[in-house]
Design a protein around this motif. Structure first.
Motif, PDB file in Angstrom:
ATOM      1  N   ARG A 128       0.826  -1.215   0.000  1.00  0.00           N
ATOM      2  CA  ARG A 128       0.000   0.000   0.000  1.00  0.00           C
ATOM      3  C   ARG A 128       0.865   1.273   0.000  1.00  0.00           C
ATOM      4  NH1 ARG A 128      -5.229  -1.076   0.254  1.00  0.00           N
ATOM      5  NH2 ARG A 128      -5.927  -3.032   1.159  1.00  0.00           N
ATOM      6  N   ARG A 129       2.155   1.101  -0.164  1.00  0.00           N
ATOM      7  CA  ARG A 129       3.070   2.252  -0.196  1.00  0.00           C
ATOM      8  C   ARG A 129       2.772   3.131  -1.416  1.00  0.00           C
ATOM      9  NH1 ARG A 129       9.662   1.980  -0.703  1.00  0.00           N
ATOM     10  NH2 ARG A 129       9.935   4.165  -1.290  1.00  0.00           N
ATOM     11  N   ASP A 130       2.765   4.437  -1.193  1.00  0.00           N
ATOM     12  CA  ASP A 130       2.523   5.415  -2.258  1.00  0.00           C
ATOM     13  C   ASP A 130       3.859   5.784  -2.897  1.00  0.00           C
ATOM     14  OD1 ASP A 130       1.972   7.634  -3.862  1.00  0.00           O
ATOM     15  OD2 ASP A 130       0.494   8.424  -2.459  1.00  0.00           O
ATOM     16  N   PHE A 131       4.013   5.425  -4.171  1.00  0.00           N
ATOM     17  CA  PHE A 131       5.254   5.698  -4.892  1.00  0.00           C
ATOM     18  C   PHE A 131       5.206   7.013  -5.664  1.00  0.00           C
ATOM     19  CE2 PHE A 131       5.610   1.258  -3.989  1.00  0.00           C
ATOM     20  CZ  PHE A 131       6.959   1.096  -3.708  1.00  0.00           C
ATOM     21  N   GLY A 132       4.038   7.640  -5.760  1.00  0.00           N
ATOM     22  CA  GLY A 132       3.945   8.935  -6.413  1.00  0.00           C
ATOM     23  C   GLY A 132       3.937   8.889  -7.932  1.00  0.00           C
ATOM     24  N   PHE A 133       3.788   7.716  -8.519  1.00  0.00           N
ATOM     25  CA  PHE A 133       3.662   7.635  -9.976  1.00  0.00           C
ATOM     26  C   PHE A 133       2.666   6.539 -10.327  1.00  0.00           C
ATOM     27  CE2 PHE A 133       7.148   4.685  -9.022  1.00  0.00           C
ATOM     28  CZ  PHE A 133       6.831   3.567  -9.784  1.00  0.00           C
TER      29      PHE A 133
END
Length: 156
Positions: A35-40
């Protein structure tokens, strides 16, 4: 004219296989990792796989002999990976059955059915590329070759 339907049906099976490999890999991660937000892209591995499953379901409705209007559910952040896996399996079966039925009725190449089928494969490949980049950024090796249809089809 040659009958390319076996290769077309193999592409559908390959798309489902790749998506199942991806979900199986995610199941081995922690919740915070998938669920980590990678920003892309679609930002998280979970949302990426949910989107792939949603698009498979939506556009596969345009592949069968009776073309249905696609519908798009909203993203369900609480959906489990097991539920995602089940959705991919179920839509994969119905998508393949729809393509086979259209082929048998001689309509797979008409009214954009084949275009929708091929779009689903290229769409999934695009987003799995993003997913594989996220996995690499997490520090893991690639769990499968994301675009190796040739190798997969030789082994199957």
């Amino acid at each position: 004219m040659n009958d390319y339907s076996p290769a077309i049906f193999n592409l559908v099976e390959y798309e489902v296989w790749c998506n199942l490999r991806a979900v199986e890999f995610l199941a081995g991660l922690t919740v915070s990792e998938y669920r980590r937000d990678f920003g892309f892209g679609l930002r998280t591995p979970h949302r990426t796989m949910s989107h792939i499953a949603d698009v498979m379901r939506g556009w596969s409705r345009c592949v069968g002999p009776q073309i249905e209007r696609p519908s798009w559910p909203g993203y369900d952040e609480s959906e489990t990976l097991e539920s995602l896996r089940t959705r991919i399996i179920e839509v994969g079966k119905s998508w393949l059955a729809a393509a086979e039925a259209s082929h048998k009725q001689g309509v797979l190449g008409s009214e954009r059915r084949l275009n929708h089928l091929l779009h689903l494969v290229t769409h999934g490949t695009h987003h799995r590329g993003q997913l594989l980049s996220m996995i690499t950024l997490l520090g893991y090796e690639q769990p499968f070759e994301g675009g190796d249809y040739g190798g997969w089809s030789n082994a199957s």
